[in-house]
Design a protein around this motif. Structure first.
Motif, PDB file in Angstrom:
ATOM      1  N   PRO A 110     -48.694  29.567 -24.724  1.00  0.00           N
ATOM      2  CA  PRO A 110     -49.710  28.543 -24.967  1.00  0.00           C
ATOM      3  C   PRO A 110     -49.871  28.206 -26.450  1.00  0.00           C
ATOM      4  O   PRO A 110     -50.117  27.043 -26.796  1.00  0.00           O
ATOM      5  CB  PRO A 110     -51.002  29.163 -24.423  1.00  0.00           C
ATOM      6  CG  PRO A 110     -50.582  30.268 -23.529  1.00  0.00           C
ATOM      7  CD  PRO A 110     -49.248  30.730 -24.032  1.00  0.00           C
ATOM      8  N   LEU A 111     -49.705  29.193 -27.316  1.00  0.00           N
ATOM      9  CA  LEU A 111     -49.809  28.942 -28.751  1.00  0.00           C
ATOM     10  C   LEU A 111     -48.651  28.078 -29.236  1.00  0.00           C
ATOM     11  O   LEU A 111     -48.833  27.210 -30.103  1.00  0.00           O
ATOM     12  CB  LEU A 111     -49.866  30.252 -29.522  1.00  0.00           C
ATOM     13  CG  LEU A 111     -51.085  31.119 -29.246  1.00  0.00           C
ATOM     14  CD1 LEU A 111     -50.987  32.431 -30.009  1.00  0.00           C
ATOM     15  CD2 LEU A 111     -52.366  30.388 -29.588  1.00  0.00           C
ATOM     16  N   ALA A 112     -47.460  28.316 -28.702  1.00  0.00           N
ATOM     17  CA  ALA A 112     -46.298  27.499 -29.068  1.00  0.00           C
ATOM     18  C   ALA A 112     -46.515  26.051 -28.637  1.00  0.00           C
ATOM     19  O   ALA A 112     -46.245  25.117 -29.404  1.00  0.00           O
ATOM     20  CB  ALA A 112     -45.031  28.070 -28.426  1.00  0.00           C
ATOM     21  N   LEU A 113     -47.017  25.866 -27.430  1.00  0.00           N
ATOM     22  CA  LEU A 113     -47.286  24.512 -26.940  1.00  0.00           C
ATOM     23  C   LEU A 113     -48.389  23.830 -27.734  1.00  0.00           C
ATOM     24  O   LEU A 113     -48.314  22.630 -28.034  1.00  0.00           O
ATOM     25  CB  LEU A 113     -47.642  24.552 -25.455  1.00  0.00           C
ATOM     26  CG  LEU A 113     -46.503  24.980 -24.527  1.00  0.00           C
ATOM     27  CD1 LEU A 113     -47.021  25.214 -23.120  1.00  0.00           C
ATOM     28  CD2 LEU A 113     -45.372  23.952 -24.553  1.00  0.00           C
ATOM     29  N   GLU A 116     -46.863  22.772 -31.075  1.00  0.00           N
ATOM     30  CA  GLU A 116     -46.022  21.593 -30.874  1.00  0.00           C
ATOM     31  C   GLU A 116     -46.874  20.341 -30.732  1.00  0.00           C
ATOM     32  O   GLU A 116     -46.587  19.305 -31.347  1.00  0.00           O
ATOM     33  CB  GLU A 116     -45.145  21.757 -29.628  1.00  0.00           C
ATOM     34  CG  GLU A 116     -44.272  20.536 -29.370  1.00  0.00           C
ATOM     35  CD  GLU A 116     -43.654  20.522 -27.992  1.00  0.00           C
ATOM     36  OE1 GLU A 116     -42.490  20.120 -27.894  1.00  0.00           O
ATOM     37  OE2 GLU A 116     -44.355  20.877 -27.012  1.00  0.00           O
ATOM     38  N   ALA A 117     -47.936  20.417 -29.948  1.00  0.00           N
ATOM     39  CA  ALA A 117     -48.817  19.260 -29.755  1.00  0.00           C
ATOM     40  C   ALA A 117     -49.436  18.820 -31.077  1.00  0.00           C
ATOM     41  O   ALA A 117     -49.507  17.617 -31.375  1.00  0.00           O
ATOM     42  CB  ALA A 117     -49.896  19.586 -28.728  1.00  0.00           C
ATOM     43  N   GLN A 118     -49.867  19.790 -31.883  1.00  0.00           N
ATOM     44  CA  GLN A 118     -50.454  19.454 -33.178  1.00  0.00           C
ATOM     45  C   GLN A 118     -49.420  18.803 -34.087  1.00  0.00           C
ATOM     46  O   GLN A 118     -49.706  17.817 -34.766  1.00  0.00           O
ATOM     47  CB  GLN A 118     -51.014  20.710 -33.830  1.00  0.00           C
ATOM     48  CG  GLN A 118     -51.652  20.450 -35.183  1.00  0.00           C
ATOM     49  CD  GLN A 118     -52.131  21.733 -35.848  1.00  0.00           C
ATOM     50  OE1 GLN A 118     -51.947  22.821 -35.328  1.00  0.00           O
ATOM     51  NE2 GLN A 118     -52.732  21.589 -37.018  1.00  0.00           N
ATOM     52  N   TRP A 119     -48.212  19.335 -34.108  1.00  0.00           N
ATOM     53  CA  TRP A 119     -47.139  18.807 -34.945  1.00  0.00           C
ATOM     54  C   TRP A 119     -46.794  17.371 -34.553  1.00  0.00           C
ATOM     55  O   TRP A 119     -46.538  16.525 -35.406  1.00  0.00           O
ATOM     56  CB  TRP A 119     -45.923  19.730 -34.833  1.00  0.00           C
ATOM     57  CG  TRP A 119     -44.731  19.314 -35.631  1.00  0.00           C
ATOM     58  CD1 TRP A 119     -44.700  19.013 -36.961  1.00  0.00           C
ATOM     59  CD2 TRP A 119     -43.404  19.168 -35.147  1.00  0.00           C
ATOM     60  NE1 TRP A 119     -43.411  18.690 -37.329  1.00  0.00           N
ATOM     61  CE2 TRP A 119     -42.601  18.791 -36.234  1.00  0.00           C
ATOM     62  CE3 TRP A 119     -42.816  19.348 -33.900  1.00  0.00           C
ATOM     63  CZ2 TRP A 119     -41.228  18.565 -36.116  1.00  0.00           C
ATOM     64  CZ3 TRP A 119     -41.452  19.127 -33.794  1.00  0.00           C
ATOM     65  CH2 TRP A 119     -40.674  18.745 -34.882  1.00  0.00           C
ATOM     66  N   LEU A 120     -46.818  17.093 -33.267  1.00  0.00           N
ATOM     67  CA  LEU A 120     -46.387  15.787 -32.768  1.00  0.00           C
ATOM     68  C   LEU A 120     -47.494  14.736 -32.758  1.00  0.00           C
ATOM     69  O   LEU A 120     -47.263  13.611 -32.320  1.00  0.00           O
ATOM     70  CB  LEU A 120     -45.784  15.940 -31.364  1.00  0.00           C
ATOM     71  CG  LEU A 120     -44.499  16.771 -31.311  1.00  0.00           C
ATOM     72  CD1 LEU A 120     -44.058  16.966 -29.868  1.00  0.00           C
ATOM     73  CD2 LEU A 120     -43.397  16.149 -32.158  1.00  0.00           C
TER      74      LEU A 120
END
Length: 150
Positions: A110-113, A116-120
């Motif tokens: 969940p932290l990786a996702l 990724e969401a924040q980066w994108l």
């Protein structure tokens, strides 16, 4: 003479971007969970499908065999993976999560996702969809070019 402008050379730009993303994720995973990117990649692959052999992980991750072997050994040593003999071939070992490995995966994913969401967030949904489609096409082109050379 044709000079190579690295700032405009897509393979170089993709490599730099990938290394920057890996460096940022590695810092986070190392600080919070004590594992590096190769270990996380092995875990992410096993999170989708297990048991798998080290060779399966090499094929799916595109990491070199030595790096996968070191990552697997680290994860086994930390108690996150188990090695079992393949029932059809005694020479092969199958890798699976231990309970602590499953727990670690469920905490990191969940932290990786989220990261990724924040980066994108800098991309609009249609831009992201277009980017993913372009990546698919470029990967297919690499497959096609490799098949032509073989």
């Amino acid at each position: 003479m044709n000079d190579l402008d690295l700032d405009g050379f897509l393979p170089y730009r993709l490599n730099v971007l990938a290394k920057r993303v890996s460096k940022e994720l590695s810092r986070r995973y190392q600080q919070a969970f004590g594992i590096a990117i190769p270990e996380w990649r092995v875990m992410a692959i096993l999170g989708r499908e297990q048991p798998l052999s080290s060779n399966d992980i090499v094929e799916r991750s595109h990491m070199d065999k030595a790096k996968v072997s070191r990552a697997v050994n680290t994860l086994v040593g930390l108690g996150h993976l188990s090695r079992d003999v393949h029932p059809g071939d005694q020479r092969l070992l199958r890798l699976s999560f231990t309970p602590s490995g499953r727990d670690l995966y469920q905490r990191i994913a969940p932290l990786a996702l989220e990261w990724e969401a924040q980066w994108l967030t800098c991309l609009q949904p249609d831009e992201l969809a277009h980017y993913k489609a372009l990546c698919d096409r470029l990967e297919q082109q690499l497959d096609d070019m490799g098949a032509e050379e073989a």
